[in-house]
Design a protein around this motif. Sequence first.
Motif, PDB file in Angstrom:
ATOM      1  N   ALA A 125       4.110  20.918  -5.240  1.00 12.59           N
ATOM      2  CA  ALA A 125       5.053  21.299  -6.291  1.00 12.59           C
ATOM      3  C   ALA A 125       4.873  20.496  -7.568  1.00 12.59           C
ATOM      4  O   ALA A 125       5.698  20.565  -8.480  1.00 12.59           O
ATOM      5  CB  ALA A 125       6.486  21.140  -5.776  1.00 12.59           C
ATOM      6  N   GLY A 126       3.804  19.712  -7.643  1.00 12.11           N
ATOM      7  CA  GLY A 126       3.522  18.978  -8.860  1.00 12.11           C
ATOM      8  C   GLY A 126       4.082  17.580  -8.928  1.00 12.11           C
ATOM      9  O   GLY A 126       4.033  16.949  -9.993  1.00 12.11           O
ATOM     10  N   HIS A 127       4.589  17.042  -7.840  1.00  7.08           N
ATOM     11  CA  HIS A 127       5.170  15.700  -7.824  1.00  7.08           C
ATOM     12  C   HIS A 127       4.190  14.710  -7.193  1.00  7.08           C
ATOM     13  O   HIS A 127       4.532  13.950  -6.284  1.00  7.08           O
ATOM     14  CB  HIS A 127       6.490  15.713  -7.063  1.00  7.08           C
ATOM     15  N   ARG A 128       2.964  14.710  -7.703  1.00  5.94           N
ATOM     16  CA  ARG A 128       1.925  13.866  -7.137  1.00  5.94           C
ATOM     17  C   ARG A 128       2.255  12.378  -7.286  1.00  5.94           C
ATOM     18  O   ARG A 128       2.012  11.586  -6.386  1.00  5.94           O
ATOM     19  CB  ARG A 128       0.584  14.150  -7.776  1.00  5.94           C
ATOM     20  N   ALA A 129       2.805  11.989  -8.431  1.00  3.33           N
ATOM     21  CA  ALA A 129       3.121  10.575  -8.645  1.00  3.33           C
ATOM     22  C   ALA A 129       4.165  10.087  -7.651  1.00  3.33           C
ATOM     23  O   ALA A 129       4.110   8.940  -7.192  1.00  3.33           O
ATOM     24  CB  ALA A 129       3.605  10.362 -10.070  1.00  3.33           C
ATOM     25  N   THR A 130       5.100  10.961  -7.301  1.00  7.01           N
ATOM     26  CA  THR A 130       6.118  10.591  -6.313  1.00  7.01           C
ATOM     27  C   THR A 130       5.479  10.393  -4.944  1.00  7.01           C
ATOM     28  O   THR A 130       5.783   9.427  -4.233  1.00  7.01           O
ATOM     29  CB  THR A 130       7.195  11.679  -6.239  1.00  7.01           C
ATOM     30  N   ALA A 131       4.589  11.304  -4.572  1.00 10.36           N
ATOM     31  CA  ALA A 131       3.895  11.162  -3.286  1.00 10.36           C
ATOM     32  C   ALA A 131       3.053   9.895  -3.260  1.00 10.36           C
ATOM     33  O   ALA A 131       2.961   9.217  -2.227  1.00 10.36           O
ATOM     34  CB  ALA A 131       3.022  12.387  -3.030  1.00 10.36           C
ATOM     35  N   GLU A 132       2.443   9.562  -4.388  1.00  5.46           N
ATOM     36  CA  GLU A 132       1.625   8.358  -4.457  1.00  5.46           C
ATOM     37  C   GLU A 132       2.469   7.105  -4.254  1.00  5.46           C
ATOM     38  O   GLU A 132       2.087   6.206  -3.495  1.00  5.46           O
ATOM     39  CB  GLU A 132       0.912   8.285  -5.801  1.00  5.46           C
ATOM     40  N   ARG A 133       3.613   7.045  -4.923  1.00  8.90           N
ATOM     41  CA  ARG A 133       4.475   5.880  -4.755  1.00  8.90           C
ATOM     42  C   ARG A 133       4.946   5.755  -3.305  1.00  8.90           C
ATOM     43  O   ARG A 133       5.048   4.657  -2.755  1.00  8.90           O
ATOM     44  CB  ARG A 133       5.686   5.978  -5.685  1.00  8.90           C
ATOM     45  N   LEU A 134       5.226   6.883  -2.692  1.00  9.59           N
ATOM     46  CA  LEU A 134       5.650   6.883  -1.286  1.00  9.59           C
ATOM     47  C   LEU A 134       4.521   6.393  -0.392  1.00  9.59           C
ATOM     48  O   LEU A 134       4.736   5.574   0.508  1.00  9.59           O
ATOM     49  CB  LEU A 134       6.077   8.292  -0.891  1.00  9.59           C
ATOM     50  N   LEU A 135       3.313   6.872  -0.638  1.00 10.41           N
ATOM     51  CA  LEU A 135       2.168   6.491   0.188  1.00 10.41           C
ATOM     52  C   LEU A 135       1.832   5.014   0.050  1.00 10.41           C
ATOM     53  O   LEU A 135       1.542   4.344   1.056  1.00 10.41           O
ATOM     54  CB  LEU A 135       0.944   7.325  -0.213  1.00 10.41           C
ATOM     55  N   LEU A 136       1.853   4.494  -1.162  1.00 15.75           N
ATOM     56  CA  LEU A 136       1.379   3.133  -1.419  1.00 15.75           C
ATOM     57  C   LEU A 136       2.478   2.085  -1.370  1.00 15.75           C
ATOM     58  O   LEU A 136       2.234   0.912  -1.648  1.00 15.75           O
ATOM     59  CB  LEU A 136       0.652   3.082  -2.759  1.00 15.75           C
ATOM     60  N   GLN A 137       3.680   2.506  -1.011  1.00 22.93           N
ATOM     61  CA  GLN A 137       4.787   1.568  -0.850  1.00 22.93           C
ATOM     62  C   GLN A 137       4.459   0.557   0.259  1.00 22.93           C
ATOM     63  O   GLN A 137       3.893   0.913   1.295  1.00 22.93           O
ATOM     64  CB  GLN A 137       6.055   2.351  -0.490  1.00 22.93           C
ATOM     65  N   THR A 138       4.813  -0.694   0.023  1.00 23.43           N
ATOM     66  CA  THR A 138       4.602  -1.711   1.059  1.00 23.43           C
ATOM     67  C   THR A 138       5.904  -2.269   1.608  1.00 23.43           C
ATOM     68  O   THR A 138       5.879  -3.034   2.578  1.00 23.43           O
ATOM     69  CB  THR A 138       3.753  -2.874   0.506  1.00 23.43           C
ATOM     70  N   GLU A 139       7.029  -1.919   0.989  1.00 26.57           N
ATOM     71  CA  GLU A 139       8.305  -2.379   1.522  1.00 26.57           C
ATOM     72  C   GLU A 139       8.646  -1.585   2.773  1.00 26.57           C
ATOM     73  O   GLU A 139       8.210  -0.445   2.954  1.00 26.57           O
ATOM     74  CB  GLU A 139       9.413  -2.204   0.475  1.00 26.57           C
ATOM     75  N   CYS A 140       9.429  -2.160   3.626  1.00 26.18           N
ATOM     76  CA  CYS A 140       9.858  -1.500   4.858  1.00 26.18           C
ATOM     77  C   CYS A 140      11.038  -0.567   4.575  1.00 26.18           C
ATOM     78  O   CYS A 140      11.993  -0.980   3.908  1.00 26.18           O
ATOM     79  CB  CYS A 140      10.258  -2.541   5.895  1.00 26.18           C
ATOM     80  N   PRO A 141      11.002   0.681   5.048  1.00 26.10           N
ATOM     81  CA  PRO A 141       9.961   1.324   5.858  1.00 26.10           C
ATOM     82  C   PRO A 141       8.928   2.039   4.980  1.00 26.10           C
ATOM     83  O   PRO A 141       9.272   2.691   4.002  1.00 26.10           O
ATOM     84  CB  PRO A 141      10.757   2.327   6.677  1.00 26.10           C
ATOM     85  N   SER A 142       7.673   1.920   5.371  1.00 25.34           N
ATOM     86  CA  SER A 142       6.592   2.600   4.666  1.00 25.34           C
ATOM     87  C   SER A 142       5.357   2.582   5.549  1.00 25.34           C
ATOM     88  O   SER A 142       5.274   1.825   6.515  1.00 25.34           O
ATOM     89  CB  SER A 142       6.291   1.923   3.334  1.00 25.34           C
ATOM     90  N   TRP A 143       4.381   3.421   5.170  1.00 24.97           N
ATOM     91  CA  TRP A 143       3.130   3.428   5.939  1.00 24.97           C
ATOM     92  C   TRP A 143       2.395   2.093   5.820  1.00 24.97           C
ATOM     93  O   TRP A 143       1.797   1.629   6.783  1.00 24.97           O
ATOM     94  CB  TRP A 143       2.221   4.546   5.443  1.00 24.97           C
ATOM     95  N   LEU A 144       2.425   1.511   4.637  1.00 26.91           N
ATOM     96  CA  LEU A 144       1.642   0.293   4.424  1.00 26.91           C
ATOM     97  C   LEU A 144       2.393  -0.980   4.805  1.00 26.91           C
ATOM     98  O   LEU A 144       1.777  -2.050   4.863  1.00 26.91           O
ATOM     99  CB  LEU A 144       1.188   0.207   2.962  1.00 26.91           C
ATOM    100  N   TYR A 145       3.685  -0.865   5.078  1.00 27.73           N
ATOM    101  CA  TYR A 145       4.430  -2.059   5.506  1.00 27.73           C
ATOM    102  C   TYR A 145       3.794  -2.670   6.747  1.00 27.73           C
ATOM    103  O   TYR A 145       3.554  -3.879   6.820  1.00 27.73           O
ATOM    104  CB  TYR A 145       5.890  -1.711   5.776  1.00 27.73           C
ATOM    105  N   SER A 146       3.482  -1.832   7.732  1.00 26.75           N
ATOM    106  CA  SER A 146       2.896  -2.365   8.966  1.00 26.75           C
ATOM    107  C   SER A 146       1.557  -3.025   8.695  1.00 26.75           C
ATOM    108  O   SER A 146       1.203  -4.020   9.331  1.00 26.75           O
ATOM    109  CB  SER A 146       2.741  -1.242  10.006  1.00 26.75           C
ATOM    110  N   VAL A 147       0.803  -2.480   7.731  1.00 28.01           N
ATOM    111  CA  VAL A 147      -0.495  -3.070   7.392  1.00 28.01           C
ATOM    112  C   VAL A 147      -0.298  -4.476   6.821  1.00 28.01           C
ATOM    113  O   VAL A 147      -1.021  -5.413   7.170  1.00 28.01           O
ATOM    114  CB  VAL A 147      -1.251  -2.174   6.400  1.00 28.01           C
ATOM    115  N   THR A 148       0.720  -4.624   5.958  1.00 25.85           N
ATOM    116  CA  THR A 148       0.983  -5.951   5.380  1.00 25.85           C
ATOM    117  C   THR A 148       1.451  -6.932   6.445  1.00 25.85           C
ATOM    118  O   THR A 148       1.349  -8.153   6.252  1.00 25.85           O
ATOM    119  CB  THR A 148       2.042  -5.874   4.271  1.00 25.85           C
ATOM    120  N   MET A 149       1.952  -6.420   7.563  1.00 26.99           N
ATOM    121  CA  MET A 149       2.403  -7.274   8.659  1.00 26.99           C
ATOM    122  C   MET A 149       1.295  -7.526   9.679  1.00 26.99           C
ATOM    123  O   MET A 149       1.553  -8.080  10.748  1.00 26.99           O
ATOM    124  CB  MET A 149       3.619  -6.651   9.339  1.00 26.99           C
TER     125      MET A 149
END
Length: 949
Positions: free
Chosen positions: A721-745
Motif C-alpha cells: 500500500a505504499g508504506h515501505r518506510a513504515t515496514a522498514e522501521r518495523l523490520l529494523l527496530q531493535t527495541e523489544c519486541p522486534s525481530w532484531l531485538y533477539s539478535v541484539t541479545m
Amino acid sequence: MTDAAAEGVIARIATLRAELRDDSTFVATPTPRLSWTVETDEPGWRQASAELRSGDESVHLEADESVLVDWPFAPLTAGETREVRVRVAAASGTETDWSAPITIVAGFLDDGAWVAEPIGLADPSRPAQPALVRTSFTVDGAVRRATLYYTVLGVAEPELNGIRVDDDVLAPGWTSYRDRLVHETVDVTALVRDGENVLGATLAGGWYTEQYGFFQFADRVYGDQPSLLAQLQVEYADGRSQVVATGDGDGEGWRALGDGTVVDSGIYAGEHAELRRAVAVEGWSAPGFDASAWPEARRGASARAGYEHVPVPEARIAPPVRRIAELPVAEVLESPSGATILDFGQNLVGRLRLRVSGPAGTRLTLRHAEVLEHGELSLRPLRNAAATDELELAGDGVEVWEPRFTFHGFRYASIEGWPGAFDPADVTAVVIASDLPRTGWFDSSHELLDRLHENVVWGMRGNFLAIPTDCPQRDERFGWTGDIQVFAPTASFLADCDAFLTSWLRDLALEQRRAGGVVPLVVPAALPSLGIGDGVAAWGDAATIVPWVLYERFGDLGVLRDAYPSMRDWVDTVLAVTDAKGLWTGAMQLGDWLDPDAPPDKPGKAKVDGDLVASAYLARSLRIVADAAQLLGEPGDQSRYAALAEHTRAAFVDEYVTPAGRMMNDAPTAYALALGFDLVTDAAQRTALAARLADLVRERGYRIATGFVGTPLVADALVDAGHRATAERLLLQTECPSWLYSVTMGATTVWERWDSLLPDGSVNPGEMTSFNHYALGAVADWLHRTVAGLAPEAPGYRRLRIAPRPLAALEHARASHRTPYGAASVAWRREGDAVVVVAEVPPNSDAVVDLPGLEPVVVGSGRHEWRFTEAPDAASSRPLSLDSPTAAIIDDHEAYRTLLDTLATHDEARADAVRIDTVWSEGRTLRQALMFTPPVVLDDIERALAELD
C-alpha cells in the motif's frame, strides 16, 4: 546449422533427477516424474522439445516443460533398475548432448510382498528398553543383488555382518503409527558374503515409546517397547531368490537381548550408555558370534490399545535424518557453581561426540541448554525433558562415543565427571537434521538483518527433523500445524523441502480422517486429549495452505492432487459449524498466538479477536480449494467453493470492516489479515485500512504488535500500500519486541516469544519459552520476495517476479535461489542517487520485472541489469520542539534518541516508560506525552531538540 549453433552457443543438461530426491537412486513410485535443468550462454533460451531414453526405449516430447515431467516409459516393477538420460532442443535450434545417465531403482515392494512382522524383546525389564536383535542365514551362491527393506516401531541402526547398512540417524523417523509406516530401502549387495551371514539391529524406543503430554499428565501413546520389521531380499545370479524377514523363523531364528551398550534412551530424557557391556556382545552382528543363549525374540508389536494394527510400510519419499555438520567448542566456561560449561557459539540440534579415556566405570554426565541464566544452564524451559546423557567408560584406552537415539536443542552443555585434564578439542557438537539440500540465500549491508536471516536458517535446520516441529529442546517437539502453515513459504525458498512436507501431509490427511475431518493441532497426533472440537483456525488451515505453497514454489501439481481430499474435507468440516452469515464464530481458537501483549501465562490472549482470525482463514482456505479444484479439473467443486469463498469474504467485510476503512477490531493483525488475504477488495477501503495499519505501527513506536498469525503478513500489507518506510522501521527496530531485538541479545536462532530473554538477561517466566522456534522467522519470505525482490510469478518459478523494494537503510541486498529450472538471483546496490539491479533468470523460464519508476517488462533467461532512481524521502519536520507531534519525534530517529537519552540522564525508568507507553501519533504533542515531567527536564529536552541540525 541454426543461427545459434553457428554463433557457438553452448547448452548442456546440468542436472537430471527422478521424482523429489537427489540423495538416493531409490524411488517410491512406479512412475517417477523427471526434472532437468539446462546451462547455456544463450539469452532467452527456451526448450522446444525433449528426448528421453531408457535402455532401448526412446520418447520424444514436443513440449517446453522440464520440471516434474510425467514418466514416459513403462511403469517400473518392484526392484527394477533403469538408467535414464535426456537431451533437449531449444526454440532457437540449439541442442544439447545426451545428459549423463542417472540410475533409478524401484525402492518399493509389490503389493502383498511385505511379510516382515514386528519383533523385539520378549521379556523386557523396563519400559522402552533398548535391544539388540539378530538372526543368521546362509548365502550359497553368487549374489546379483541384495536389498534390505526395514522399518521400526521406534528407531534403529541395522547392521549386516558387523557393518552399518546406512548412515541414517533416528531411522525411520516419526509417522502416524496407526496408519502409516515408511520403510528404508538399502542396497546391501556389497555386505553379503558366501556362507554364514548375520543381520541385526540396535533398537530404541524413539518417538514410538515416548511419553507425550504436559505437566504431570504425560503418558505413552503408541507402545511400550520398540520393534523391528526388516526384510532382506537376496537375488542370486542364477535367478533364485531368498527372503530373510523378521518373524519368519528362517535359519537360526530371531533372538533379542536387552543388555547392549545402550542402557536407556529417550527423545526427551536423553541416553545412558555403558561401554563395559561391549565386551559381552563384541561381534554380535557378525558371523561366528554365539547367540544361542540369547532369548528368542518377541513376535508382534508391543502396542498400546488402539495401536495394535501395524500398517504395511510404504517406501520413503523424503530424505532421512543424517549428521549434516560438526561444530567445535567455541569457549569453555566455569559456572558460579563450579560446573564446566561448553559454549558452541550456535544454538543447534544434535548431540555431543566425546573422545575420552579414563578408568573403567567412570561416569560422565552431559546436560544441555539453549541459554545461560546467572551463569548456569537455564534448564527450566526444558520442562519435563531431562535432556541428559550419561556415559560409563569401559576403561580400555581412548573411547569415542556419541548418543545414537536421542537429540537435544542446545548451545551450551555441561560436562560432569571428566577424567583428568579437559581438552575442548575432545568434544564436538554433531548437528543432525533431515538432509534437505539448501536452495536459498539472502544477504545485505545490514549486519543484524543478515544474522536474523541466518537465525531463521538455523531454526529451520533444527526443527526440520523427521517432521516439521515447533521446537527441538523441551518436552514437546511436535508437528504443530500452525507453525508450518505460516513458515512454509520461507522453508520452500531456503531448502528443497517438497518431498519432506509432502510426506508430512500424508500423515496429516490420515490423522484428519480419523478425526472426522478435523485437522489435529499436531501431526502426528500424539496429543489426542487436547479437545480441539471442530478444529482451530490457522492451525487446521495447514491442510489447504501447505499444499498450495508447495504447488506455488515447486510447481508440484501432484501434491495438490494427493492433498485435495484433505483440503476439501477441512473446509467442509468448518462450513458445518459456521453461523448463518457464513462466518466461523464462537469456537475455541488460538488466534494470534503469542501476541507480544499477551501475559506470559496466557499466550492466546491477543488484541485481535479469535473469531475474526477464524473467518479470515476460512475465506482464504475456501479460495485455495476453489483454485485447486480448477487446476485439477473439478469444475463443480470450483464453482461451489468459489461461491462459498465470496460469501464468507463479503460476510467478513460486513461484520468486521467499516465503510470508512477501519477494522472493528482495531489491532494490527486484523488489518494485516484483511489486506493480506484480499478480503477487502474496494480500493478506497484498502487504502484507508493500510493507512490505519501504518498509524498503528507508528503509535507502537515501530515495535512488533502481532503474534503467529499477523507477523508473516504485516510487512507485505504495508509495502503493497505504499508504506515501505513504515515496514522498514518495523523490520529494523531493535527495541523489544522486534525481530532484531533477539539478535541484539545474542540469539543464533529465532525465539518462540518476542521476549524469550528479557532485556535484563533473565528468561521469560512463561511456561512456554523456547529459543528455537521458526514461526516468527516467517518474515524471511518477505526479505526474499520484497527486500531483495526475488519471487515466483508462476508456479515453480516458471516465471519469476523481479521486484525489489530497496530499504533506505540498506546499501545493497541480494537473494539467490535454486529454482526447479536452475539458479536465479536478484541483487541491488546503490550508486549515488541510483539503484542498480542485476538479475539472473534460469534457462527455460522468464521473469516479469517491476521496478519503481519503470514500466513492467518481461525478460527471458540470462543476465540482466537495470538502473532506476527513487523519489527522495519526505522532507524533515525540523525544527522540533515540545509542541511537535509525537509522530514527528518517532519518525526522526535522531530526535527520538535525543529525547530518550536526555530523559535518561535524569531518570532512566522515566525514559523507559516514555518509550513504552507513549502513543506516537499526529494528534498528540510531545508536551502532552511528557505530562507531569519536571520543568527542568522539559527545558533540557526542548534545548536538545532545538540543537538538532
